[in-house]
Write a protein that holds these residues in place. Structure first.
Motif, mmCIF file in Angstrom:
data_model
loop_
_atom_site.group_PDB
_atom_site.id
_atom_site.type_symbol
_atom_site.label_atom_id
_atom_site.label_comp_id
_atom_site.label_asym_id
_atom_site.label_seq_id
_atom_site.Cartn_x
_atom_site.Cartn_y
_atom_site.Cartn_z
ATOM 1 N N GLY A 5 0.067 -1.443 0.477
ATOM 2 C CA GLY A 5 -0.053 -0.093 0.093
ATOM 3 C C GLY A 5 0.591 1.032 -0.696
ATOM 4 O O GLY A 5 2.194 1.756 0.186
ATOM 5 N N SER A 6 0.147 2.458 -0.639
ATOM 6 C CA SER A 6 1.293 3.847 0.171
ATOM 7 C C SER A 6 1.542 3.987 0.974
ATOM 8 O O SER A 6 0.645 3.564 1.989
ATOM 9 N N LEU A 7 2.471 4.858 1.483
ATOM 10 C CA LEU A 7 2.654 5.365 2.448
ATOM 11 C C LEU A 7 2.331 7.114 2.724
ATOM 12 O O LEU A 7 1.793 7.719 1.315
ATOM 13 N N LYS A 8 2.623 7.445 3.575
ATOM 14 C CA LYS A 8 2.428 9.243 3.922
ATOM 15 C C LYS A 8 3.164 9.191 4.770
ATOM 16 O O LYS A 8 3.502 8.049 5.763
ATOM 17 N N LEU A 9 3.619 10.721 5.457
ATOM 18 C CA LEU A 9 4.938 11.062 6.422
ATOM 19 C C LEU A 9 3.826 10.627 8.225
ATOM 20 O O LEU A 9 2.613 11.226 7.548
ATOM 21 N N ALA A 10 4.403 11.083 9.329
ATOM 22 C CA ALA A 10 3.662 10.409 9.965
ATOM 23 C C ALA A 10 3.771 11.956 10.666
ATOM 24 O O ALA A 10 4.506 12.245 10.558
ATOM 25 N N ASP A 11 2.503 11.696 11.729
ATOM 26 C CA ASP A 11 2.514 13.456 11.958
ATOM 27 C C ASP A 11 3.664 13.669 13.492
ATOM 28 O O ASP A 11 3.660 12.569 14.240
ATOM 29 N N ASP A 12 3.565 14.138 13.710
ATOM 30 C CA ASP A 12 3.989 15.236 14.840
ATOM 31 C C ASP A 12 4.366 13.924 16.111
ATOM 32 O O ASP A 12 4.736 13.863 17.335
ATOM 33 N N ALA A 13 2.757 14.194 16.237
ATOM 34 C CA ALA A 13 2.476 13.243 17.292
ATOM 35 C C ALA A 13 3.155 11.615 17.563
ATOM 36 O O ALA A 13 3.489 11.326 18.157
ATOM 37 N N LEU A 14 3.269 10.925 16.542
ATOM 38 C CA LEU A 14 3.163 9.593 16.392
ATOM 39 C C LEU A 14 5.035 10.092 16.410
ATOM 40 O O LEU A 14 5.218 8.947 17.118
ATOM 41 N N VAL A 15 5.567 10.483 15.574
ATOM 42 C CA VAL A 15 7.137 10.562 15.743
ATOM 43 C C VAL A 15 7.100 10.994 17.136
ATOM 44 O O VAL A 15 8.561 10.036 18.337
ATOM 45 N N ALA A 16 6.612 11.449 17.919
ATOM 46 C CA ALA A 16 6.872 12.519 19.380
ATOM 47 C C ALA A 16 6.430 11.173 19.851
ATOM 48 O O ALA A 16 7.647 10.105 21.165
ATOM 49 N N SER A 17 5.837 10.222 20.424
ATOM 50 C CA SER A 17 5.528 8.474 20.848
ATOM 51 C C SER A 17 6.616 7.310 20.050
ATOM 52 O O SER A 17 7.165 6.869 21.254
ATOM 53 N N LEU A 18 7.093 7.854 19.495
ATOM 54 C CA LEU A 18 7.847 6.772 18.639
ATOM 55 C C LEU A 18 8.907 6.988 19.904
ATOM 56 O O LEU A 18 10.157 6.099 20.362
ATOM 57 N N ASN A 19 9.496 8.398 19.540
ATOM 58 C CA ASN A 19 10.941 8.584 20.143
ATOM 59 C C ASN A 19 10.936 8.930 21.787
ATOM 60 O O ASN A 19 11.763 8.600 22.338
ATOM 61 N N ASP A 20 9.786 8.531 22.413
ATOM 62 C CA ASP A 20 9.695 8.360 24.404
ATOM 63 C C ASP A 20 9.985 7.306 24.020
ATOM 64 O O ASP A 20 10.778 7.010 25.129
ATOM 65 N N ALA A 21 9.340 6.227 23.684
ATOM 66 C CA ALA A 21 9.790 4.449 23.569
ATOM 67 C C ALA A 21 10.512 4.885 23.469
ATOM 68 O O ALA A 21 11.489 3.526 23.979
ATOM 69 N N ILE A 22 11.860 5.152 22.145
ATOM 70 C CA ILE A 22 13.104 4.326 22.571
ATOM 71 C C ILE A 22 13.772 5.461 23.817
ATOM 72 O O ILE A 22 14.219 4.362 23.750
ATOM 73 N N SER A 23 13.342 6.676 24.170
ATOM 74 C CA SER A 23 14.236 7.341 25.510
ATOM 75 C C SER A 23 14.467 6.448 26.711
ATOM 76 O O SER A 23 14.954 6.192 27.635
ATOM 77 N N ALA A 24 13.123 5.668 26.607
ATOM 78 C CA ALA A 24 12.257 4.541 27.197
ATOM 79 C C ALA A 24 13.240 3.253 27.385
ATOM 80 O O ALA A 24 12.730 2.113 28.160
#
Length: 85
Positions: free
Chosen positions: A17-36
């Protein structure tokens, strides 16, 4: 920075399927999980590098990192969505 014109020709390697650029909220939640220290890719490897940009499959099932403007569209590098808390 990722060239969004590429979205017309790129697709998810798993769903096709096609792809889209993630919104800031998703990027922030991914980075929060990385930090944790809890974020792992589909291959089970811990992700330690923060993400500035992320591509998401149109069905919302996977997220792919963009590193230095280059999308990493390898199935094992994807993060399964939604994130488990």
């Amino acid at each position: 920075m990722f060239d969004t014109k590429l979205l017309d020709i790129l697709c998810c390697p798993e769903t096709r399927g096609s792809l889209k650029l993630a919104d800031d909220a998703l990027v922030a939640s991914l980075n929060d999980a990385i930090s944790a220290g809890t974020l792992k890719n589909i291959a089970g490897e811990k992700i330690s590098e923060k993400m500035d940009e992320v591509l998401v499959a149109e069905d919302g099932s996977r997220a792919y990192p963009v590193r230095e403007g280059i999308p990493v569209l390898l199935a094992d590098e994807a993060v399964k969505l939604p994130l488990e808390v």
